[in-house]
Write an enzyme that holds these catalytic residues in place. Structure first.
Site, mmCIF file in Angstrom:
data_model
loop_
_atom_site.group_PDB
_atom_site.id
_atom_site.type_symbol
_atom_site.label_atom_id
_atom_site.label_comp_id
_atom_site.label_asym_id
_atom_site.label_seq_id
_atom_site.Cartn_x
_atom_site.Cartn_y
_atom_site.Cartn_z
ATOM 1 N N CYS A 84 0.774 -1.240 0.000
ATOM 2 C CA CYS A 84 0.000 0.000 0.000
ATOM 3 C C CYS A 84 0.808 1.293 0.000
ATOM 4 O O CYS A 84 0.517 2.189 -0.795
ATOM 5 C CB CYS A 84 -0.982 -0.003 1.160
ATOM 6 S SG CYS A 84 -0.259 -0.286 2.769
ATOM 7 N N HIS A 141 -1.051 6.702 5.678
ATOM 8 C CA HIS A 141 0.084 5.769 5.583
ATOM 9 C C HIS A 141 1.251 6.295 4.755
ATOM 10 O O HIS A 141 1.950 5.532 4.069
ATOM 11 C CB HIS A 141 -0.364 4.410 5.052
ATOM 12 C CG HIS A 141 0.506 3.276 5.526
ATOM 13 N ND1 HIS A 141 0.425 2.002 5.021
ATOM 14 C CD2 HIS A 141 1.488 3.243 6.468
ATOM 15 C CE1 HIS A 141 1.310 1.224 5.617
ATOM 16 N NE2 HIS A 141 1.980 1.953 6.498
ATOM 17 N N HIS A 225 -8.763 -4.920 4.345
ATOM 18 C CA HIS A 225 -7.474 -5.178 5.007
ATOM 19 C C HIS A 225 -7.704 -5.884 6.348
ATOM 20 O O HIS A 225 -8.725 -5.686 6.990
ATOM 21 C CB HIS A 225 -6.806 -3.813 5.214
ATOM 22 C CG HIS A 225 -5.373 -3.847 5.646
ATOM 23 N ND1 HIS A 225 -4.980 -4.154 6.925
ATOM 24 C CD2 HIS A 225 -4.230 -3.559 4.969
ATOM 25 C CE1 HIS A 225 -3.667 -4.052 7.020
ATOM 26 N NE2 HIS A 225 -3.186 -3.701 5.842
#
Length: 470
Positions: A84, A141, A225
């Site tokens: 990711c 992230h 996820h």
């Protein structure tokens, strides 16, 4: 068969211009009469065949299927990476992630000194400078607060998580700490995270209808996820929390096909609610909607007809669903086999808004509107690398070069999507040309960072990876 010719940026641009001419200049006008809103919806770790419109048969995703019927479904859409963080770098910059240190993290783990620099031109920062209201709802992230932050990278508003994954009920990450934020402020709210993200998006769409500015919303769900928790699985959440911070959240001792189905169908339901809110607000006719994933599927995902999954450069780790509804551009119920990739969204959305990309950070991606209009894209090679097991990959036309450890391959992924028949001895010139093109491309990227994290699935984790030790 002769090797596939190399494609330069100049010939790619010329091909795009030729396609535009064939399709008609008005359809690809640089500045549209009305600048469209953009709703970019990204699932997390969704496999190519995890939607019923892509072939999943053990459950149905009626709302995303309906979106596909209203627009275009891509069958050769790729993620920029098989994990990711790296893909999100490419998405937000429009460039190969390997041009930035943060893009070498596979994915970003414990390092606090690496993230997306605030000085880096991004999709939201360039749209914001052009008068768009911008928001990120869901997963970031791309670096730790406060040094690296969505609000420093072009987003006016952020609500969501900063790390790679959290528990759907406690909203705590692998370190056991709460990871739910409203801008710079940590928040404690009860609820199932998929539902909470959708509620925030619905509120944002309502607010967008009341302002004169066009808007761009990155709606980055964490589903499907890990951890494997569906709506009503609070007991499983409590069990994981009792195990303490660390590997428990990776949930290698949990999950099932039924749980995964419940997670994806709940995501589908909430995407439907978001689309209903868009329609009710009167903005659907001037909003580009994209639904896609950040990389290929994880352990319960469907990837047929491909092999491989997340952390692998096989097609199953890179090929993703991608659905686009763009009023006035896409035709209802169409499909495209054009090879598109995550970094293409930046130049495409900027072109739709009449914005020229930052001159100092030219995109590696291309404007894919010719494909969205039903035409083709100029043939171009696409490249990948992944630190774990020294993986390398390139695709050009029907051919794919792949290297894993010391083993190298050449596949015709049109005729052989499962990547079973290694043709490098039968087509040595094609293999040599594509492997050479990968090597030349790699020279233009940052070298591998010995400190960067890289994730791989081993036989310790999944039995179907027996023999894989790192």
């Amino acid at each position: 068969m002769p090797p596939t010719p190399s494609i330069t940026r100049r010939t790619a641009l010329a091909g795009g211009a030729a396609t535009a001419a064939l399709l008609g200049a008005p359809a690809l006008a640089t500045t549209p009469l009305r600048r469209p809103n953009v709703l970019y919806i990204m699932a997390d770790d969704m496999g190519f065949a995890d939607l019923s419109c892509y072939g999943r048969t053990d459950y149905a995703t009626p709302r995303i299927d309906a979106l596909a019927r209203q627009g275009m479904r891509f069958t050769s859409a790729y993620a920029n990476s098989c994990v990711c963080t790296a893909t999100r770098v490419a998405l937000i910059t429009g460039r190969y992630q390997y041009r930035l240190p943060i893009g070498l993290e596979e994915p970003l783990a414990d390092r606090k000194d690496v993230g997306l620099p605030a000085s880096e031109p991004t999709l939201p920062s360039q749209l914001k400078a052009a008068g768009y209201a911008t928001s990120l709802i869901g997963k970031w992230h791309l670096g730790s607060f406060p040094t690296f932050d969505p609000l420093q990278s072009g987003y006016d508003h952020f609500w969501g998580i900063r790390s790679g994954g959290v528990d759907y009920y406690t909203h705590k990450g692998t370190d056991g700490k709460l990871d739910l934020w409203d801008g710079p402020t940590p928040v404690e709210e009860a609820g199932y995270l998929t539902d909470m993200i959708a509620e925030r998006a619905i509120a944002g769409i309502g607010a967008g209808a009341k302002q004169p500015k066009p808007w761009f919303m990155s709606l980055h769900f964490t589903a499907p996820h890990w951890p494997w928790e569906a709506l009503g699985d609070e007991a499983e959440s409590r069990r994981l929390e009792a195990a303490g911070p660390g590997d428990a959240l990776f949930h290698y001792d949990g999950g099932s096909l039924a749980t995964y189905a419940a997670m994806v169908t709940r995501l589908d339901y909430q995407v439907g609610r978001v689309l209903d809110a868009l329609a009710a607000s009167g903005q659907a006719d001037n909003t580009i909607v994209v639904f896609t994933s950040d990389n290929g599927g994880e352990r319960f995902s469907g990837t047929w007809p491909f092999s491989g999954r997340k952390t692998e450069l096989l097609e199953g780790g890179l090929r993703i669903p991608a659905v686009v509804r763009w009023p006035g551009v896409t035709r209802a119920g169409t499909t495209s086999d054009a090879q598109v990739i995550s970094m293409d969204w930046l130049p495409t959305f900027l072109a739709a808004a009449g914005v020229a990309p930052d001159a100092k950070r030219a995109p590696d991606g291309i404007d894919i509107r010719p494909a969205l209009l039903g035409g083709s894209l100029p043939e171009r090679p696409l490249f990948w690398r992944y630190k774990n097991n020294g993986q390398q990959a390139a695709r050009s036309g029907k051919w794919k070069y792949l290297k894993i450890g010391e083993q190298s391959f050449l596949f015709d992924v049109v005729a052989d999507p499962m990547e079973r028949a290694n043709l490098k001895a039968r087509e040595p010139e094609v293999f040599k040309a594509l492997a050479g093109a990968w090597a030349e491309w790699d020279k233009t990227m940052l070298p591998l960072d010995p400190k960067s994290f890289t994730h791989g699935i081993t036989g310790k984790n999944l039995a179907d990876h027996f023999g894989v030790v790192d």
